[in-house]
Design an enzyme around this catalytic site. Structure first.
Site, PDB file in Angstrom:
ATOM      1  N   GLY A  32      40.866  35.259  43.661  1.00 47.25           N
ATOM      2  CA  GLY A  32      41.396  34.076  44.333  1.00 47.25           C
ATOM      3  C   GLY A  32      40.348  32.990  44.451  1.00 47.25           C
ATOM      4  O   GLY A  32      39.512  32.772  43.569  1.00 47.25           O
ATOM      5  N   SER A  33      40.353  32.314  45.600  1.00 48.12           N
ATOM      6  CA  SER A  33      39.561  31.088  45.757  1.00 48.12           C
ATOM      7  C   SER A  33      38.055  31.312  45.718  1.00 48.12           C
ATOM      8  O   SER A  33      37.300  30.345  45.505  1.00 48.12           O
ATOM      9  CB  SER A  33      39.947  30.386  47.064  1.00 48.12           C
ATOM     10  OG  SER A  33      41.294  29.949  47.007  1.00 48.12           O
ATOM     11  N   THR A  34      37.560  32.505  45.951  1.00 41.25           N
ATOM     12  CA  THR A  34      36.113  32.723  45.848  1.00 41.25           C
ATOM     13  C   THR A  34      35.631  32.496  44.419  1.00 41.25           C
ATOM     14  O   THR A  34      34.447  32.209  44.198  1.00 41.25           O
ATOM     15  CB  THR A  34      35.739  34.153  46.301  1.00 41.25           C
ATOM     16  OG1 THR A  34      36.488  35.100  45.537  1.00 41.25           O
ATOM     17  CG2 THR A  34      36.037  34.348  47.783  1.00 41.25           C
TER      18      THR A  34
ATOM     19  N   LYS B  14      36.474  30.014  42.630  1.00 44.19           N
ATOM     20  CA  LYS B  14      36.344  28.570  42.407  1.00 44.19           C
ATOM     21  C   LYS B  14      34.883  28.148  42.334  1.00 44.19           C
ATOM     22  O   LYS B  14      34.548  27.103  41.743  1.00 44.19           O
ATOM     23  CB  LYS B  14      37.065  27.806  43.518  1.00 44.19           C
ATOM     24  CG  LYS B  14      38.574  27.978  43.496  1.00 44.19           C
ATOM     25  CD  LYS B  14      39.234  27.339  44.708  1.00 44.19           C
ATOM     26  CE  LYS B  14      40.745  27.562  44.674  1.00 44.19           C
ATOM     27  NZ  LYS B  14      41.434  27.061  45.882  1.00 44.19           N
TER      28      LYS B  14
ATOM     29  N   SER C  13      39.533  24.218  49.613  1.00 46.19           N
ATOM     30  CA  SER C  13      40.026  25.283  48.724  1.00 46.19           C
ATOM     31  C   SER C  13      41.324  24.865  48.039  1.00 46.19           C
ATOM     32  O   SER C  13      42.325  25.587  48.058  1.00 46.19           O
ATOM     33  CB  SER C  13      40.234  26.587  49.501  1.00 46.19           C
ATOM     34  OG  SER C  13      40.404  27.671  48.617  1.00 46.19           O
TER      35      SER C  13
END
Length: 760
Positions: free
Chosen positions: A468-470, A472, A524
């Protein structure tokens, strides 16, 4: 014909007295001279008319007479009367016989020689002559000697032939059979090396234990004296060992083997119970009455023999022994159990580092052989000993205190969130060493019976999940490092964003956002990240290729290098396979998968100035001689430039410090914190479709002088699902404890607080 001997006391009539001539005075024998021969008196030879004699067998020569003793004086009257006797009167039986040589007078009480008339006067003038007696003819001694010699030669030939057979022809086979029955070959298990924490405290160690063994040959009816010795022994051992009676009895019904292990790695208490019980039975079976029964065992009925002993005279545990060995114990119970692993019933590593370093920890087993008789060691019969070589100790990078704090924090939060599982990793950003790796639920390796199979692994390394967003952070690193944008590049974020036939959205509905690149990371935004990734190439395929290369540099799609059993490499398709929506989802962390250590290492790389250090969990090894060998340092590689890493650190601080950031719950007073939240749709491993969420937060501190990285991942929570909400507090709790434990001083400056928005 031989003349029969006369009764002692003389010859003659029925009274046994010697006949005396008429008119002759009886002969007197002085007292004490009875039985002694008297020298005969010489008499003149008197011719007798020849008369025919009946044929007689030739008599053997008489034996030598006893030496005559000097006669004592006789009465004169008796001597004169005897001399005056005519020959016929002196010897009435002499008629018709030829003249005979006078015989020596025999002692009184002895019968006269054959042909000697009783009471016959002896001539006085003739000397004493050897009495005539029958000679004994002996067999030829040489013939007898030859027969005996031949017989003895035959006997010795048989013995010699048997000796040759035993000593020369069958010696090897007989020796082998004898050794098989006499010598026991006992394996010696090497002491397994310990696994310790970084400060040398044992996480897994070996203590004394005992294998309960048996010699099945001692449980046969002939050896035990009873037909059901295995069953009786099994009934006594089953309650102590906690094993079924049937299994123990089956092990004892194998008389062709001399060694059987009934139970492994038993505690000293179990060993003492069996020893005490065996000693009591031995004392009872050693009574006098029982000893008498044993002497009659296997004798015939005529000899009063017995076919079996009474039960009280038998020790059914006589063939049960114990062998000193080792048992693996884990002093801290479940602390770091997911990493350390466990051993199986044979003492071999079956999970975790116990399995990975089996050969190093196990050492080299030895063996010993010794002679035994009736289950007792024969010290003078020799034997052999091949000593075991102890295993090597393994020192980990794990800090026990930090491990305890991480394990407690994730266990509590998994329970509070009603989640399926979760994991926390703490890593030193400078050398890549893992200071803690905790999972929940865990297990206690001292008692595996209470653990489920799904709990025995290390989910922090074996679970592949979409970050997921980690993820990014890696997209922003590629954009900044290639110079396509800066932290303050303006990004317009619509809602939704249509690419192809898919409309992409952010986690929350919003009007159009006007964000800086730092703001895209802080809030995020999935849409803003897609727009930033498109700048990596003139075309989408070119942009995909650039992003793929950076992902690989960060270690995505390959194992971390630990070599841990069951570790997943995650999933990262080739860029040419990024079809349809995948090329737009991968930049914000969907469509690829990682394990928790891979994700943690990405943030440690940024904290280390853009240099990736391969993770490690082993600090070194200690050989049996005490020599410590440090492990090789983790391989290093530069992923992004130092300035890029510094800029990314400041952008990550905005996630925690800005009021619009998603990581406010991870803030730690006195320390600058850089981190990123993650909330991803979770792939259900059973159906392969999305179901539930993966919540995460990964960050490092102090941001101005990074020391450690902490990651938190919670799978399939029920009570909430946002990463900042669930994992932010866990990160704060573990990071705060770690900084204090390592005595890291607080930050000396304030966070830069980069702007996250811009006004059109």
């Amino acid at each position: 014909m031989s003349t029969p001997r006369q009764p002692t006391g003389g010859t003659g009539g029925a009274g046994g007295r010697r006949p005396v001539a008429k008119g002759a005075a009886p002969r007197q024998t002085p007292r004490g001279q009875a039985g002694k021969a008297q020298p005969p008196k010489a008499q003149p030879a008197k011719a007798q008319p020849a008369k025919p004699q009946p044929a007689r067998s030739k008599q053997p020569p008489a034996a030598q007479p006893q030496k005559a003793q000097a006669p004592k004086p006789q009465a004169p009257k008796a001597q004169a009367s005897r001399a005056a006797q005519p020959a016929k009167a002196r010897d009435p039986n002499a008629a018709g016989r030829s003249a005979r040589t006078p015989q020596q007078r025999r002692p009184e009480g002895r019968p006269p020689l054959r042909g000697q008339a009783a009471g016959r006067p002896r001539p006085k003038s003739r000397p004493a002559q050897r009495p005539q007696s029958r000679a004994i003819r002996l067999a030829d001694p040489r013939r007898r000697l030859r027969v005996v010699t031949v017989a003895l030669s035959l006997v010795f030939s048989v013995f010699a032939g048997r000796l040759v057979q035993l000593q020369l022809l069958d010696s090897d086979a007989l020796a082998a059979d004898a050794n098989t029955n006499r010598y026991l070959d006992i394996p010696i298990t090497a002491e397994r090396g310990s696994i310790t924490s970084a400060d040398g405290v044992a996480l897994a160690t070996t203590v004394d234990a005992y294998d309960i063994t048996a010699d099945p040959a001692m449980f046969t009816p002939g050896a035990a004296g009873i037909p059901d010795a295995p069953e009786q022994a099994a009934a006594l051992l089953a309650p102590i060992l906690g094993l079924p009676k049937e299994k123990i009895a089956a092990d004892l019904h194998t008389p062709k083997t001399r060694y059987k292990r009934l139970a492994a790695q038993q505690s000293p208490d179990v060993k003492n119970q069996i020893s005490d019980l065996k000693a009591g039975l031995e004392k009872q079976a050693g009574s006098r009455a029982c000893a008498a029964q044993k002497r009659l065992l296997n004798k015939t009925v005529d000899e009063g023999g017995r076919t079996r002993l009474d039960n009280e005279c038998v020790n059914p545990l006589a063939g049960v022994f114990n062998r000193e060995t080792q048992k693996r114990v884990y002093p801290s119970d479940g602390l770091a159990a997911n990493l350390v692993g466990f051993v199986n019933a044979e003492g071999e590593g079956a999970g975790g580092l116990e399995s990975q370093y089996q050969k190093v920890l196990a050492g080299k087993d030895g063996h010993s052989s010794y002679a035994q008789a009736g289950g007792r060691l024969v010290p003078t019969a020799g034997g052999s000993l091949d000593p075991a070589v102890p295993g090597t100790d393994l020192r980990l990078t794990i800090n026990r205190d930090i491990q305890w704090a991480a394990q407690r924090a994730i266990t509590d939060q998994v329970a509070n969130a009603g989640a399926e599982k979760g994991y926390v990793i703490v890593q030193d950003v400078k050398n890549g060493q893992v200071l803690a790796m905790a999972t929940s639920p865990g297990f206690n390796p001292n008692d595996l019976s209470t653990a489920k199979s799904s709990q025995l692994g290390n989910t922090a390394l074996q679970d592949a999940y979409e970050p997921g967003s980690t993820a990014k952070l890696m997209t922003m690193a590629a954009v900044l490092d290639t110079g396509k944008a800066t932290w303050d590049t303006k990004v317009t974020v619509p809602y939704p964003l249509v690419r192809g036939d898919v409309a992409f959205k952010d986690d929350v509905w919003h009007d159009t956002w006007y964000l800086t690149l730092a703001g895209v990371l802080a809030k995020s935004s999935n849409i803003g990240t897609i727009e930033a990734a498109q700048t990596l190439g003139a075309t989408q395929p070119e942009a995909n290729k650039v992003l793929y290369d950076y992902l690989r540099k960060f270690g995505i799609g390959e194992q971390t290098g630990l070599g841990f059993p069951g570790e997943t490499a995650g999933l990262l398709d080739k860029p040419e396979d990024w079809k349809a929506s995948k090329q737009y989802t991968i930049p914000f962390g969907q469509g690829l998968s990682v394990n928790a250590l891979q994700a943690t290492s990405v943030f440690s790389t940024i904290a280390n100035g853009g240099v990736r250090v391969a993770p490690s969990v082993v600090q070194g090894t200690t050989a049996p001689d005490g020599r410590f060998t440090p492990a090789a340092p983790g391989a290093q590689s530069r992923v992004v430039g130092e300035q890029t890493a510094k800029t990314l650190t400041e952008m990550l601080e905005s996630v925690v410090t800005d009021e619009q950031g998603t990581g406010g719950k991870a803030a730690i007073p006195g320390y600058r914190v850089a981190g990123k939240t993650g909330t991803a749709n979770r792939v259900d491993p059973k159906t392969g479709g999305y179901r539930g969420y993966t919540a995460s937060f990964i960050g490092f501190a102090p941001a101005d002088q990074p020391r450690v990285t902490v990651s938190c991942v919670i799978q399939d929570p029920v009570n909430g699902h946002f990463g900042g909400q669930l994992c932010g507090p866990v990160f704060k709790q573990v990071m705060e404890f770690t900084l204090k434990t390592l005595q890291v001083p607080p930050s000396g400056s304030e966070a830069p607080n980069l702007p996250v928005e811009w006004k059109p």
